[in-house]
Design a protein around this motif. Structure first.
Motif, short mmCIF file in Angstrom:
data_model
loop_
_atom_site.label_atom_id
_atom_site.label_comp_id
_atom_site.label_asym_id
_atom_site.label_seq_id
_atom_site.Cartn_x
_atom_site.Cartn_y
_atom_site.Cartn_z
N LYS A 104 6.30 9.00 -6.09
CA LYS A 104 5.88 8.12 -7.18
C LYS A 104 6.32 6.70 -6.87
CE LYS A 104 6.60 9.56 -11.43
NZ LYS A 104 7.17 10.16 -12.64
N MET A 105 5.43 5.73 -7.13
CA MET A 105 5.79 4.33 -6.89
C MET A 105 6.72 3.80 -7.98
SD MET A 105 2.39 2.05 -7.79
CE MET A 105 3.16 0.50 -8.14
N ASP A 106 6.63 4.38 -9.18
CA ASP A 106 7.53 4.04 -10.29
C ASP A 106 7.41 5.11 -11.35
OD1 ASP A 106 5.21 3.49 -11.80
OD2 ASP A 106 5.38 1.33 -11.53
N GLU A 107 8.20 4.98 -12.38
CA GLU A 107 8.20 6.01 -13.43
C GLU A 107 6.92 6.01 -14.26
OE1 GLU A 107 10.31 8.55 -13.84
OE2 GLU A 107 11.20 7.82 -11.98
N GLY A 108 6.16 4.93 -14.23
CA GLY A 108 4.97 4.81 -15.06
C GLY A 108 3.71 5.42 -14.47
N HIS A 109 3.77 5.94 -13.25
CA HIS A 109 2.58 6.48 -12.60
C HIS A 109 2.80 7.92 -12.16
CE1 HIS A 109 1.80 2.12 -12.16
NE2 HIS A 109 0.54 2.50 -12.33
N GLU A 110 1.71 8.65 -12.08
CA GLU A 110 1.74 10.02 -11.57
C GLU A 110 2.08 10.00 -10.08
OE1 GLU A 110 1.26 12.98 -13.31
OE2 GLU A 110 1.44 11.62 -15.02
N PRO A 111 2.67 11.07 -9.57
CA PRO A 111 2.98 11.09 -8.14
C PRO A 111 1.72 11.21 -7.28
CG PRO A 111 3.58 13.18 -9.16
CD PRO A 111 3.12 12.26 -10.26
N PHE A 112 1.82 10.65 -6.09
CA PHE A 112 0.78 10.82 -5.08
C PHE A 112 1.07 12.12 -4.34
CE2 PHE A 112 1.14 6.21 -5.60
CZ PHE A 112 -0.17 5.88 -5.87
N GLU A 113 0.05 12.90 -4.11
CA GLU A 113 0.25 14.19 -3.44
C GLU A 113 0.89 13.99 -2.07
OE1 GLU A 113 -2.55 17.76 -1.74
OE2 GLU A 113 -3.10 16.87 -3.67
N THR A 114 0.36 13.05 -1.30
CA THR A 114 0.89 12.76 0.03
C THR A 114 0.95 11.25 0.22
OG1 THR A 114 -0.08 14.78 0.94
CG2 THR A 114 0.57 13.08 2.52
N ALA A 115 2.06 10.79 0.73
CA ALA A 115 2.22 9.38 1.09
C ALA A 115 2.85 9.33 2.47
CB ALA A 115 3.10 8.66 0.07
N LYS A 143 -9.70 7.13 -3.11
CA LYS A 143 -11.16 7.20 -2.97
C LYS A 143 -11.59 7.19 -1.50
CE LYS A 143 -12.37 5.34 -7.47
NZ LYS A 143 -13.15 4.37 -8.22
N GLY A 144 -10.92 8.01 -0.70
CA GLY A 144 -11.29 8.17 0.71
C GLY A 144 -10.81 7.08 1.65
N ALA A 145 -10.04 6.11 1.13
CA ALA A 145 -9.53 5.04 1.98
C ALA A 145 -8.01 4.95 1.80
CB ALA A 145 -10.17 3.70 1.60
N TRP A 146 -7.34 4.47 2.82
CA TRP A 146 -5.89 4.29 2.76
C TRP A 146 -5.57 2.96 2.11
CZ3 TRP A 146 -3.09 8.40 3.36
CH2 TRP A 146 -3.59 9.44 4.16
N ARG A 147 -4.54 2.94 1.26
CA ARG A 147 -4.13 1.73 0.56
C ARG A 147 -2.61 1.60 0.55
NH1 ARG A 147 -8.21 -0.07 1.78
NH2 ARG A 147 -10.09 -0.16 0.53
N ILE A 148 -2.15 0.37 0.50
CA ILE A 148 -0.73 0.02 0.54
C ILE A 148 -0.13 0.10 -0.86
CG2 ILE A 148 0.92 -1.87 0.97
CD1 ILE A 148 -0.30 -0.88 3.56
N VAL A 149 1.07 0.69 -0.95
CA VAL A 149 1.83 0.76 -2.19
C VAL A 149 3.29 0.46 -1.87
CG1 VAL A 149 2.47 2.22 -4.15
CG2 VAL A 149 0.29 2.59 -3.03
N TRP A 150 3.96 -0.26 -2.77
CA TRP A 150 5.38 -0.54 -2.60
C TRP A 150 6.19 0.29 -3.58
CZ3 TRP A 150 3.79 -6.29 -2.80
CH2 TRP A 150 3.32 -6.67 -1.54
N ASP A 151 7.44 0.47 -3.27
CA ASP A 151 8.35 1.28 -4.07
C ASP A 151 9.00 0.43 -5.14
OD1 ASP A 151 10.20 3.05 -5.07
OD2 ASP A 151 11.07 3.56 -3.13
N TYR A 152 8.84 0.83 -6.40
CA TYR A 152 9.47 0.13 -7.52
C TYR A 152 10.51 0.99 -8.22
CZ TYR A 152 6.16 -3.61 -6.91
OH TYR A 152 5.44 -4.66 -6.38
N ASN A 153 10.96 2.05 -7.55
CA ASN A 153 12.01 2.91 -8.10
C ASN A 153 13.37 2.29 -7.80
OD1 ASN A 153 10.41 5.33 -8.96
ND2 ASN A 153 9.79 5.22 -6.82
N LEU A 154 14.26 2.42 -8.75
CA LEU A 154 15.61 1.91 -8.54
C LEU A 154 16.57 3.02 -8.27
CD1 LEU A 154 15.74 -0.83 -11.30
CD2 LEU A 154 15.41 -1.15 -8.88
#
Length: 154
Positions: A104-115, A143-154
């Motif tokens: 999960k990128m933060d507590e407000g979003h659902e987890p990504f199956e694979t990162a 949606k079939g493409a790779w995208r960048i996400v940053w970690d906002y967990n503390l």
């Protein structure tokens, strides 16, 4: 008279099998998920190093794009990296991928199956000397493409 040890079809069949295995191995390597994810990180930081923040913003996951309006992102990146650090460009290194399941990128979003997690180190030379900036970068499929996400967990 010489006797053949193998039927005449045996040698071409072995050569064909070797070729098929090589092609399968190369294809698997070229089209593997972690390789494609790494190419996304490479593209993102190439754009960032070139100061092309508009194009790098396009590679962010929509969750990230919600956090930063495109114009604000472009201004912030220019202001911080070029303005404050006094660096016009940088080089970077990317670590090997680490697959992370249910991240999960933060507590407000659902987890990504694979990162895929990478440690990116940006190398700057600016008005304050040489310095290195490290960030964990995650790449997820959207949606079939790779995208960048940053970690906002503390």
């Amino acid at each position: 008279m010489r006797r053949r040890r193998f039927p005449p079809i045996f040698v071409p069949a072995i050569i064909l099998l070797v070729i098929v295995l090589l092609l399968f191995g190369i294809g698997s390597w070229l089209f593997s998920s972690d390789r494609n994810a790494e190419e996304m990180v490479e593209d993102f930081y190439t754009y960032e190093a070139d100061g092309d923040f508009s194009r790098s913003w396009e590679l962010l996951h929509p969750f990230m794009q919600e956090r930063f309006a495109k114009t604000a992102y472009m201004q912030d990146r220019t202001h911080v990296f070029i303005g404050h650090f006094g660096a016009e460009t940088f080089t970077y290194t990317i670590s090997e991928a680490e697959q992370v399941d249910n991240w999960k990128m933060d507590e407000g979003h659902e987890p990504f199956e694979t990162a895929y997690k990478y440690l990116v180190t940006q190398h700057y030379k600016g008005k304050y000397g040489a310095f290195h900036f490290q960030q964990e970068v995650y790449v997820v499929e959207y949606k079939g493409a790779w995208r960048i996400v940053w970690d906002y967990n503390l």
